[in-house]
Enzyme design. Structure first.
Site, PDB file in Angstrom:
ATOM      1  N   HIS A  81       0.823  -1.212   0.000  1.00 19.46           N
ATOM      2  CA  HIS A  81       0.000   0.000   0.000  1.00 19.46           C
ATOM      3  C   HIS A  81       0.860   1.267   0.000  1.00 19.46           C
ATOM      4  O   HIS A  81       2.054   1.221  -0.289  1.00 19.46           O
ATOM      5  CB  HIS A  81      -0.988  -0.037   1.161  1.00 19.46           C
ATOM      6  N   GLU A 255       1.598 -11.508   5.969  1.00 21.05           N
ATOM      7  CA  GLU A 255       0.697 -10.717   6.801  1.00 21.05           C
ATOM      8  C   GLU A 255       1.241 -10.842   8.221  1.00 21.05           C
ATOM      9  O   GLU A 255       1.090 -11.863   8.884  1.00 21.05           O
ATOM     10  CB  GLU A 255      -0.731 -11.248   6.719  1.00 21.05           C
TER      11      GLU A 255
END
Length: 292
Positions: A81, A255
């Site tokens: 991101h 993650e």
């Protein structure tokens, strides 16, 4: 740091010759002490006792002469991101081809309930990981280095790794699941052969990379495998992620924890813990590269 002799009340020397010999003996000891103090300095991303590799435009770094055992290896780090994505919703919502379908160019990512954004976490972790891999002699390239207003899109992120002919690539993330869901998981590419995507050559090496990263991360951080994905193994295979589908080099996502779970947030927002996370990921990548 000041140097103190072995005795605070040492008697005065009886001659100039004795004074000269005493001073000569103390100089090397003081020099060693100064060098040891210098090596203890620390700055996130670049320990002050270790000169950083030179950085080139685009987030690329090259190792210093005489660097470590990964000389000649290329690693691409993708900080998930971008902190500016929320200001560019039209751009990041644009659909891009991921081989077996279309998806958004990118997303804003998640954040803790207190507002600490995933994109800030991933960029900090990327800097720490880059420094550790550079120290091992690797050439490291980031898909972005906080120098873009938004993006890049997921297809471009994959293309950066492909163009660099990376020996290993990793995309750094933190999840946004529900409270009580905690732990980390590693995402590996499944077999996709459609459109511009053909992951078949990288499925096996990516699985090895994922296993090494998971083992290193768990050892260094103590973070458990996810209790909500991966059936307790910490390993997940997906075929819907453009960053994996379009990769032609071994690549995985990690993650690192759940930004909406209280126990994980305490870790993800800690600088010293992020250094452990970087160390664990680095160890996994180094292990994979030594075996590949």
């Amino acid at each position: 740091m000041s140097y103190e002799g072995p005795e605070d009340e040492a008697p005065q020397p009886r001659s100039r010759r004795a004074l000269t010999l005493t001073f000569a003996a103390l100089v090397p000891v003081a020099l060693l002490g100064w060098l040891g103090w210098s090596a203890l300095g620390d700055e996130p991303g670049h320990p002050s006792g270790t000169p950083s590799a030179s950085a080139a435009p685009g987030g690329t770094s090259t190792p210093s002469p005489g660097a470590g055992s990964l000389a000649g290896k290329v690693v691409v780090i993708d900080p998930g991101h971008n902190t500016g994505n929320f200001r560019h919703t039209a751009e990041i919502n644009k659909q891009v081809d991921v081989g077996n379908g279309k998806k958004e160019c990118d997303t804003t990512g998640t954040a803790t309930n207190a507002g600490y954004p995933e994109a800030k976490f991933t960029l900090d972790l990327a800097h720490r990981l880059r420094a550790l891999l550079e120290k091992q002699g690797a050439t490291v390239k980031l898909t972005h280095d906080g120098d873009r207003k938004w993006g890049p899109c997921v297809d471009e992120r994959a293309r950066i790794g492909n163009t660099a002919h990376a020996d290993a690539a990793i995309s750094l993330h933190a999840d946004g699941s529900a409270e009580g869901n905690h732990g980390f998981h590693v995402i590996m590419p499944g077999a996709v052969h459609a459109g511009a995507a053909d992951t078949r050559p990288i499925v096996a090496p990516s699985k090895k990379l994922g296993a090494r990263v998971a083992a290193g991360y768990r050892r260094a951080t103590g973070e458990p495998f996810s209790n909500y994905l991966g059936d307790g193994t910490g390993m997940v295979t997906r075929t819907d992620l453009g960053g994996l589908n379009l990769s032609t080099v071994p690549k995985v996502f990690i993650e690192c924890g759940n930004m909406r779970d209280t126990s994980d947030v305490a870790l993800l927002t800690s600088g010293p813990w992020r250094q452990k996370a970087a160390q664990g990921i680095s160890e996994g990548i180094v292990s994979f590269l030594h075996e590949s």
